[in-house]
Design a protein around this motif. Structure first.
Motif, PDB file in Angstrom:
ATOM      1  N   PHE A 188      37.919  28.152  23.202  1.00  0.00           N
ATOM      2  CA  PHE A 188      37.796  26.740  22.845  1.00  0.00           C
ATOM      3  C   PHE A 188      36.649  26.530  21.872  1.00  0.00           C
ATOM      4  CE2 PHE A 188      35.957  22.505  23.526  1.00  0.00           C
ATOM      5  CZ  PHE A 188      37.065  21.714  23.254  1.00  0.00           C
ATOM      6  N   LYS A 189      35.498  27.132  22.177  1.00  0.00           N
ATOM      7  CA  LYS A 189      34.312  26.920  21.340  1.00  0.00           C
ATOM      8  C   LYS A 189      34.447  27.560  19.973  1.00  0.00           C
ATOM      9  CE  LYS A 189      31.626  28.631  24.514  1.00  0.00           C
ATOM     10  NZ  LYS A 189      30.458  29.080  25.311  1.00  0.00           N
ATOM     11  N   ARG A 190      35.035  28.747  19.912  1.00  0.00           N
ATOM     12  CA  ARG A 190      35.033  29.503  18.662  1.00  0.00           C
ATOM     13  C   ARG A 190      36.237  29.234  17.770  1.00  0.00           C
ATOM     14  NH1 ARG A 190      32.232  31.737  22.416  1.00  0.00           N
ATOM     15  NH2 ARG A 190      30.438  33.107  22.046  1.00  0.00           N
ATOM     16  N   HIS A 191      37.367  28.869  18.380  1.00  0.00           N
ATOM     17  CA  HIS A 191      38.593  28.756  17.598  1.00  0.00           C
ATOM     18  C   HIS A 191      39.194  27.355  17.561  1.00  0.00           C
ATOM     19  CE1 HIS A 191      38.618  33.060  19.127  1.00  0.00           C
ATOM     20  NE2 HIS A 191      38.403  33.168  17.836  1.00  0.00           N
ATOM     21  N   CYS A 192      38.831  26.508  18.510  1.00  0.00           N
ATOM     22  CA  CYS A 192      39.415  25.158  18.567  1.00  0.00           C
ATOM     23  C   CYS A 192      38.486  24.093  17.999  1.00  0.00           C
ATOM     24  CB  CYS A 192      39.768  24.795  20.008  1.00  0.00           C
ATOM     25  SG  CYS A 192      40.942  25.910  20.802  1.00  0.00           S
ATOM     26  N   MET A 193      37.193  24.299  18.144  1.00  0.00           N
ATOM     27  CA  MET A 193      36.222  23.312  17.696  1.00  0.00           C
ATOM     28  C   MET A 193      36.053  23.328  16.175  1.00  0.00           C
ATOM     29  SD  MET A 193      34.791  21.440  20.055  1.00  0.00           S
ATOM     30  CE  MET A 193      33.276  21.001  19.193  1.00  0.00           C
ATOM     31  N   PRO A 194      35.962  22.164  15.531  1.00  0.00           N
ATOM     32  CA  PRO A 194      35.621  22.130  14.108  1.00  0.00           C
ATOM     33  C   PRO A 194      34.241  22.743  13.883  1.00  0.00           C
ATOM     34  CG  PRO A 194      36.416  19.989  14.860  1.00  0.00           C
ATOM     35  CD  PRO A 194      36.187  20.817  16.087  1.00  0.00           C
ATOM     36  N   LYS A 195      34.044  23.316  12.719  1.00  0.00           N
ATOM     37  CA  LYS A 195      32.785  23.989  12.427  1.00  0.00           C
ATOM     38  C   LYS A 195      31.688  22.990  12.029  1.00  0.00           C
ATOM     39  CE  LYS A 195      34.777  27.952  13.045  1.00  0.00           C
ATOM     40  NZ  LYS A 195      34.540  28.699  14.300  1.00  0.00           N
ATOM     41  N   GLY A 196      30.477  23.293  12.485  1.00  0.00           N
ATOM     42  CA  GLY A 196      29.302  22.557  12.038  1.00  0.00           C
ATOM     43  C   GLY A 196      29.377  21.062  12.267  1.00  0.00           C
ATOM     44  N   ILE A 197      29.004  20.323  11.247  1.00  0.00           N
ATOM     45  CA  ILE A 197      28.908  18.863  11.351  1.00  0.00           C
ATOM     46  C   ILE A 197      30.263  18.196  11.548  1.00  0.00           C
ATOM     47  CG2 ILE A 197      29.088  18.397   8.885  1.00  0.00           C
ATOM     48  CD1 ILE A 197      26.869  16.286   9.282  1.00  0.00           C
ATOM     49  N   MET A 198      31.344  18.912  11.219  1.00  0.00           N
ATOM     50  CA  MET A 198      32.675  18.317  11.372  1.00  0.00           C
ATOM     51  C   MET A 198      33.007  18.039  12.826  1.00  0.00           C
ATOM     52  SD  MET A 198      33.567  17.770   8.403  1.00  0.00           S
ATOM     53  CE  MET A 198      35.190  17.121   8.814  1.00  0.00           C
ATOM     54  N   SER A 199      32.297  18.665  13.762  1.00  0.00           N
ATOM     55  CA  SER A 199      32.548  18.397  15.176  1.00  0.00           C
ATOM     56  C   SER A 199      32.151  16.974  15.568  1.00  0.00           C
ATOM     57  CB  SER A 199      31.792  19.402  16.045  1.00  0.00           C
ATOM     58  OG  SER A 199      30.393  19.252  15.897  1.00  0.00           O
ATOM     59  N   PHE A 200      31.371  16.303  14.714  1.00  0.00           N
ATOM     60  CA  PHE A 200      30.998  14.911  14.961  1.00  0.00           C
ATOM     61  C   PHE A 200      32.119  13.958  14.571  1.00  0.00           C
ATOM     62  CE2 PHE A 200      26.952  16.911  15.211  1.00  0.00           C
ATOM     63  CZ  PHE A 200      26.132  16.080  15.956  1.00  0.00           C
ATOM     64  N   PHE A 201      33.092  14.451  13.822  1.00  0.00           N
ATOM     65  CA  PHE A 201      34.115  13.563  13.276  1.00  0.00           C
ATOM     66  C   PHE A 201      35.537  13.931  13.681  1.00  0.00           C
ATOM     67  CE2 PHE A 201      30.555  13.950  10.278  1.00  0.00           C
ATOM     68  CZ  PHE A 201      30.108  12.645  10.273  1.00  0.00           C
ATOM     69  N   LYS A 202      35.745  15.196  14.077  1.00  0.00           N
ATOM     70  CA  LYS A 202      37.086  15.639  14.425  1.00  0.00           C
ATOM     71  C   LYS A 202      37.086  16.288  15.798  1.00  0.00           C
ATOM     72  CE  LYS A 202      38.727  16.568   9.701  1.00  0.00           C
ATOM     73  NZ  LYS A 202      39.317  17.599   8.806  1.00  0.00           N
ATOM     74  N   PRO A 203      38.116  16.005  16.613  1.00  0.00           N
ATOM     75  CA  PRO A 203      38.208  16.668  17.919  1.00  0.00           C
ATOM     76  C   PRO A 203      38.751  18.089  17.773  1.00  0.00           C
ATOM     77  CG  PRO A 203      40.074  15.203  17.624  1.00  0.00           C
ATOM     78  CD  PRO A 203      39.187  14.999  16.420  1.00  0.00           C
ATOM     79  N   ALA A 204      38.638  18.833  18.812  1.00  0.00           N
ATOM     80  CA  ALA A 204      39.163  20.202  18.825  1.00  0.00           C
ATOM     81  C   ALA A 204      40.681  20.201  18.678  1.00  0.00           C
ATOM     82  CB  ALA A 204      38.764  20.888  20.124  1.00  0.00           C
ATOM     83  N   THR A 205      41.214  21.245  18.069  1.00  0.00           N
ATOM     84  CA  THR A 205      42.655  21.391  17.877  1.00  0.00           C
ATOM     85  C   THR A 205      43.120  22.736  18.449  1.00  0.00           C
ATOM     86  OG1 THR A 205      42.298  22.334  15.673  1.00  0.00           O
ATOM     87  CG2 THR A 205      42.668  19.955  15.802  1.00  0.00           C
ATOM     88  N   ILE A 206      44.423  22.865  18.642  1.00  0.00           N
ATOM     89  CA  ILE A 206      45.002  24.108  19.145  1.00  0.00           C
ATOM     90  C   ILE A 206      45.404  24.969  17.953  1.00  0.00           C
ATOM     91  CG2 ILE A 206      46.826  25.150  20.524  1.00  0.00           C
ATOM     92  CD1 ILE A 206      47.104  22.439  21.975  1.00  0.00           C
ATOM     93  N   PRO A 207      44.858  26.167  17.817  1.00  0.00           N
ATOM     94  CA  PRO A 207      45.258  27.046  16.710  1.00  0.00           C
ATOM     95  C   PRO A 207      46.739  27.403  16.799  1.00  0.00           C
ATOM     96  CG  PRO A 207      43.232  27.819  17.738  1.00  0.00           C
ATOM     97  CD  PRO A 207      43.790  26.758  18.640  1.00  0.00           C
TER      98      PRO A 207
END
Length: 247
Positions: A188-207
């Motif tokens: 979840f942390k490494r592959h689903c979460m947006p990188k860096g500052i984008m995590s403030f604007f986009k939710p995690a997605t399913i690869p």
């Protein structure tokens, strides 16, 4: 294919019975093969025994495990009891799944590749280490790794950090270690979460192509649903697909 086993383990208070019950529900929605679902545990309260076969964490003939010495509770070591021979009346192909996962696709495929022991390739290491959040084996096939740990405990504990390093390095030396195809099991942390500052604007997605999402460390699935990261340096927005699937 004949009946297969789905196996999990729960000890202590880190995960409640809801994790077991939801794992069963996710498996039942995403596995078309006939299966038995077994939970090894030291506390059966709250686990739905109408669906889950609840069994005590087995005695394995190693006093540190059988007497629950403190070290055996840490770093996943009690998972080694899954390799006991015999393991109650279980036989045949068995998929072990950690409790802190979300199943996001059909998992029939985990019983298709050949191999004596299949596991996730650890994402953050370049050596042979596997991540034992999801592994497949035949019941009783690797009981020798328990005996080796029993006879060489101090040497083993001085050479590895945790259960998964021990299990996968031991089986690799025997030529029995193989990995799942890349992308079936993701972090979840490494592959689903947006990188860096984008995590403030986009939710995690399913690869694309993912079957199982592992929530190792923080956040756990209920945290992700609420948008709680568990770490001051990581932002996690509420994740609707976790709420939809972790049930």
């Amino acid at each position: 294919m004949s009946q297969v086993n789905i196996l999990c383990i729960k000890w202590g208070k880190k995960y409640g019975p809801d994790y077991v019950n939801k794992l069963y529900n996710m498996v039942s929605r995403n596995l078309t093969l006939p299966f038995r679902f077994i939970c090894l545990t030291d506390d059966a309260e709250g686990i739905d025994a109408s669906k889950v076969e609840v069994k005590d964490i087995p005695k394995v003939g190693f006093a540190d495990f059988d007497n629950r010495e403190p070290w055996s509770f840490g770093h996943g070591w009690l998972k080694v009891t899954s390799f006991a021979d015999p393991l109650y009346d279980l036989t045949g192909p068995t998929l072990f799944i950690d409790l802190d996962v979300v199943i996001v696709g059909n998992i029939d495929c985990f019983f298709e590749p050949e191999g004596e022991f299949r596991v996730i390739k650890e994402w953050d290491k370049k050596d042979e280490t596997g991540n034992t959040s999801v592994y497949r084996f035949n019941i009783g096939a690797h009981a020798d790794l328990i005996e080796n740990l029993k006879n060489n405990k101090d040497k083993v504990l001085a050479s590895v950090r945790n259960e998964q390093e021990y299990v996968t390095s031991y089986l690799n030396k025997q030529g029995k270690l193989q990995y799942w195809p890349a992308g079936w099991c993701v972090s979840f942390k490494r592959h689903c979460m947006p990188k860096g500052i984008m995590s403030f604007f986009k939710p995690a997605t399913i690869p694309e192509g993912a079957k199982i999402v592992a929530f190792h460390g923080k956040p756990n699935p209920p945290d992700a649903i609420l948008g709680v990261s568990g770490k001051w340096y990581r932002r996690v927005l509420p994740v609707q697909w976790v709420a939809d699937l972790w049930r």
